[in-house]
Scaffold this motif. Sequence first.
Motif, PDB file in Angstrom:
ATOM      1  N   LYS A  55     -59.017  19.415   4.557  1.00 57.34           N
ATOM      2  CA  LYS A  55     -59.789  20.616   4.891  1.00 57.34           C
ATOM      3  C   LYS A  55     -60.042  20.726   6.385  1.00 57.34           C
ATOM      4  CE  LYS A  55     -64.097  23.017   3.718  1.00 57.34           C
ATOM      5  NZ  LYS A  55     -65.366  22.952   2.932  1.00 57.34           N
ATOM      6  N   GLY A  56     -60.264  19.585   7.047  1.00 56.54           N
ATOM      7  CA  GLY A  56     -60.544  19.589   8.480  1.00 56.54           C
ATOM      8  C   GLY A  56     -59.304  19.518   9.350  1.00 56.54           C
ATOM      9  N   GLY A  57     -58.120  19.523   8.719  1.00 57.64           N
ATOM     10  CA  GLY A  57     -56.878  19.463   9.477  1.00 57.64           C
ATOM     11  C   GLY A  57     -56.613  18.093  10.082  1.00 57.64           C
ATOM     12  N   ASN A  58     -57.222  17.048   9.502  1.00 56.44           N
ATOM     13  CA  ASN A  58     -57.082  15.691  10.043  1.00 56.44           C
ATOM     14  C   ASN A  58     -56.157  14.800   9.222  1.00 56.44           C
ATOM     15  OD1 ASN A  58     -58.999  16.123  12.163  1.00 56.44           O
ATOM     16  ND2 ASN A  58     -60.625  15.977  10.627  1.00 56.44           N
ATOM     17  N   LEU A  59     -55.488  15.398   8.229  1.00 50.64           N
ATOM     18  CA  LEU A  59     -54.582  14.621   7.399  1.00 50.64           C
ATOM     19  C   LEU A  59     -53.231  14.505   8.107  1.00 50.64           C
ATOM     20  CD1 LEU A  59     -54.570  13.165   4.685  1.00 50.64           C
ATOM     21  CD2 LEU A  59     -53.648  15.237   3.636  1.00 50.64           C
ATOM     22  N   THR A  60     -53.204  13.648   9.124  1.00 56.12           N
ATOM     23  CA  THR A  60     -52.015  13.472   9.952  1.00 56.12           C
ATOM     24  C   THR A  60     -51.495  12.045   9.845  1.00 56.12           C
ATOM     25  OG1 THR A  60     -53.309  12.817  11.896  1.00 56.12           O
ATOM     26  CG2 THR A  60     -52.891  15.180  11.594  1.00 56.12           C
ATOM     27  N   ILE A  61     -50.251  11.848  10.272  1.00 57.00           N
ATOM     28  CA  ILE A  61     -49.650  10.514  10.246  1.00 57.00           C
ATOM     29  C   ILE A  61     -50.440   9.542  11.124  1.00 57.00           C
ATOM     30  CG2 ILE A  61     -47.591   9.163  10.810  1.00 57.00           C
ATOM     31  CD1 ILE A  61     -47.257  10.911   8.362  1.00 57.00           C
ATOM     32  N   ALA A  62     -50.858  10.029  12.293  1.00 61.68           N
ATOM     33  CA  ALA A  62     -51.616   9.187  13.226  1.00 61.68           C
ATOM     34  C   ALA A  62     -52.931   8.713  12.606  1.00 61.68           C
ATOM     35  CB  ALA A  62     -51.889   9.940  14.521  1.00 61.68           C
ATOM     36  N   ASN A  63     -53.637   9.635  11.946  1.00 61.82           N
ATOM     37  CA  ASN A  63     -54.909   9.268  11.306  1.00 61.82           C
ATOM     38  C   ASN A  63     -54.698   8.316  10.135  1.00 61.82           C
ATOM     39  OD1 ASN A  63     -56.527  10.693  13.038  1.00 61.82           O
ATOM     40  ND2 ASN A  63     -56.661  12.505  11.747  1.00 61.82           N
ATOM     41  N   LEU A  83     -61.258   6.674  -0.762  1.00 63.35           N
ATOM     42  CA  LEU A  83     -60.107   7.426  -0.259  1.00 63.35           C
ATOM     43  C   LEU A  83     -59.987   8.764  -0.978  1.00 63.35           C
ATOM     44  CD1 LEU A  83     -57.731   7.278   1.716  1.00 63.35           C
ATOM     45  CD2 LEU A  83     -56.366   6.277  -0.133  1.00 63.35           C
ATOM     46  N   LEU A  84     -60.290   8.770  -2.274  1.00 67.41           N
ATOM     47  CA  LEU A  84     -60.266  10.017  -3.051  1.00 67.41           C
ATOM     48  C   LEU A  84     -61.307  11.015  -2.538  1.00 67.41           C
ATOM     49  CD1 LEU A  84     -59.857   8.538  -6.654  1.00 67.41           C
ATOM     50  CD2 LEU A  84     -58.096   9.599  -5.224  1.00 67.41           C
ATOM     51  N   TRP A  85     -62.362  10.494  -1.937  1.00 68.89           N
ATOM     52  CA  TRP A  85     -63.378  11.352  -1.323  1.00 68.89           C
ATOM     53  C   TRP A  85     -62.926  11.848   0.047  1.00 68.89           C
ATOM     54  CZ3 TRP A  85     -67.961  13.903  -1.753  1.00 68.89           C
ATOM     55  CH2 TRP A  85     -68.695  14.124  -0.597  1.00 68.89           C
ATOM     56  N   TRP A  86     -62.269  10.975   0.803  1.00 75.43           N
ATOM     57  CA  TRP A  86     -61.898  11.280   2.175  1.00 75.43           C
ATOM     58  C   TRP A  86     -60.719  12.238   2.295  1.00 75.43           C
ATOM     59  CZ3 TRP A  86     -64.427  11.391   6.350  1.00 75.43           C
ATOM     60  CH2 TRP A  86     -65.389  10.442   6.675  1.00 75.43           C
ATOM     61  N   VAL A  87     -59.686  12.058   1.472  1.00 74.59           N
ATOM     62  CA  VAL A  87     -58.449  12.833   1.638  1.00 74.59           C
ATOM     63  C   VAL A  87     -58.688  14.341   1.606  1.00 74.59           C
ATOM     64  CG1 VAL A  87     -56.234  13.389   0.559  1.00 74.59           C
ATOM     65  CG2 VAL A  87     -56.876  11.001   0.907  1.00 74.59           C
ATOM     66  N   PRO A  88     -59.428  14.883   0.632  1.00 75.71           N
ATOM     67  CA  PRO A  88     -59.690  16.343   0.662  1.00 75.71           C
ATOM     68  C   PRO A  88     -60.436  16.777   1.922  1.00 75.71           C
ATOM     69  CG  PRO A  88     -60.245  15.421  -1.483  1.00 75.71           C
ATOM     70  CD  PRO A  88     -60.012  14.262  -0.576  1.00 75.71           C
ATOM     71  N   LEU A  89     -61.361  15.939   2.420  1.00 72.34           N
ATOM     72  CA  LEU A  89     -62.090  16.271   3.638  1.00 72.34           C
ATOM     73  C   LEU A  89     -61.168  16.254   4.851  1.00 72.34           C
ATOM     74  CD1 LEU A  89     -65.420  14.270   3.095  1.00 72.34           C
ATOM     75  CD2 LEU A  89     -65.003  16.705   2.698  1.00 72.34           C
ATOM     76  N   TRP A  90     -60.268  15.269   4.902  1.00 71.44           N
ATOM     77  CA  TRP A  90     -59.284  15.221   5.990  1.00 71.44           C
ATOM     78  C   TRP A  90     -58.403  16.460   5.959  1.00 71.44           C
ATOM     79  CZ3 TRP A  90     -57.540   9.509   4.915  1.00 71.44           C
ATOM     80  CH2 TRP A  90     -58.490   8.638   5.478  1.00 71.44           C
TER      81      TRP A  90
END
Length: 350
Positions: free
Chosen positions: A108-116, A99-106
């Motif tokens: 950066k890609g604008g995918n850090l949303t409630i739905a995701n 998760l620590l790897w994924w969150v910055p990528l999400w």
Amino acid sequence: MINNTNNNSIDVMKFICAILVVIIHAPPLLSYNETANFIIVDIIARIAVPFFFVCAGYFFFNKIPIKNGRMERSNNFKPLTKYTGHLIRIYIFWTIFYLLWWVPLWYKGGNLTIANLKGYILSIFISGSYFHLWYVVALVYGIIFTFLLLKYLKVKLIIVIAVVFYLIGTFQYSYNWVVKENYFFDWFHNIYGLFGSISLGIFRAFPYLIMGLVFAKYRVKITIPISSILSVLSLVMVGVEVWLLKTSGHSSRFSYVLLTGVTTFFIFNTVSQIKLKYNSVYPNLRRMSSIIYFVHPILINVISVIYTYIFNYKDSAILFITVSVFTILFSLGSIKLSQNKRFSRLNSIY
């Protein structure tokens, strides 16, 4: 029944299988020869995860008393809760790790949303928090399912059920093209896919866990020479089956085919009968195999980025070798660190 006082050969094979998993995700011959790469990745390396499942069943059910073909009713759920608790702790650690790897990528890609985030939380319980962690989720559901069956049914009947479920799971995975436009099969296919690793736990892990139980509790009368020959022959037949599926154009999924289980049976039977003189390296190989399995995806990602964007170079063999070396070094370092009292909790990562 196999004498479980010496499982050093199984530890060695688990380490080899961990490297085979790395081969699947970082194919060493991809840059060189498509056919050779296909043989290694889609035929030989595919026995790795089934072997892990059989090992899990073998070691877990070795501790479960079975009398007259049935688990003793007096047996409580303590062994199950202890083992699944261990698996869940491992899963939580590696979920947070990735998760620590994924969150910055999400982000950066604008995918850090409630739905995701909702989808991710759901995937933790159904399919796995990261692509390779499906194995832990399937193993948890599979071991619970197997244990509950043993509480109420005789082993012989469960073996029959396991074979039927294996055939159903294999048919659904590699041979679903045989049945077209069938309402019942379409419904089953959709339900199977909806529940992800829960389905895999029942139709994939469960049969192999029962195979491990058979080796733990019953005598398999196949000598090493004969079993070795049958291992090679069955692996060749897996290659033939996979090649026929590939050339037919009907299926592009070859991880689990009909003869995968047969090959795994003979390989485990062969390996488990080989007795190696004790050496402290063998338990470490067992621990390393787990760490290599869990950590290798992030190293593949990081090393791929370094090779591609910094050195503008990417060779599949170099990538595989580099990832293998660093996963081995990481696992050795983790084991060494966990032996220090201050870091003893690192045992939970494997």
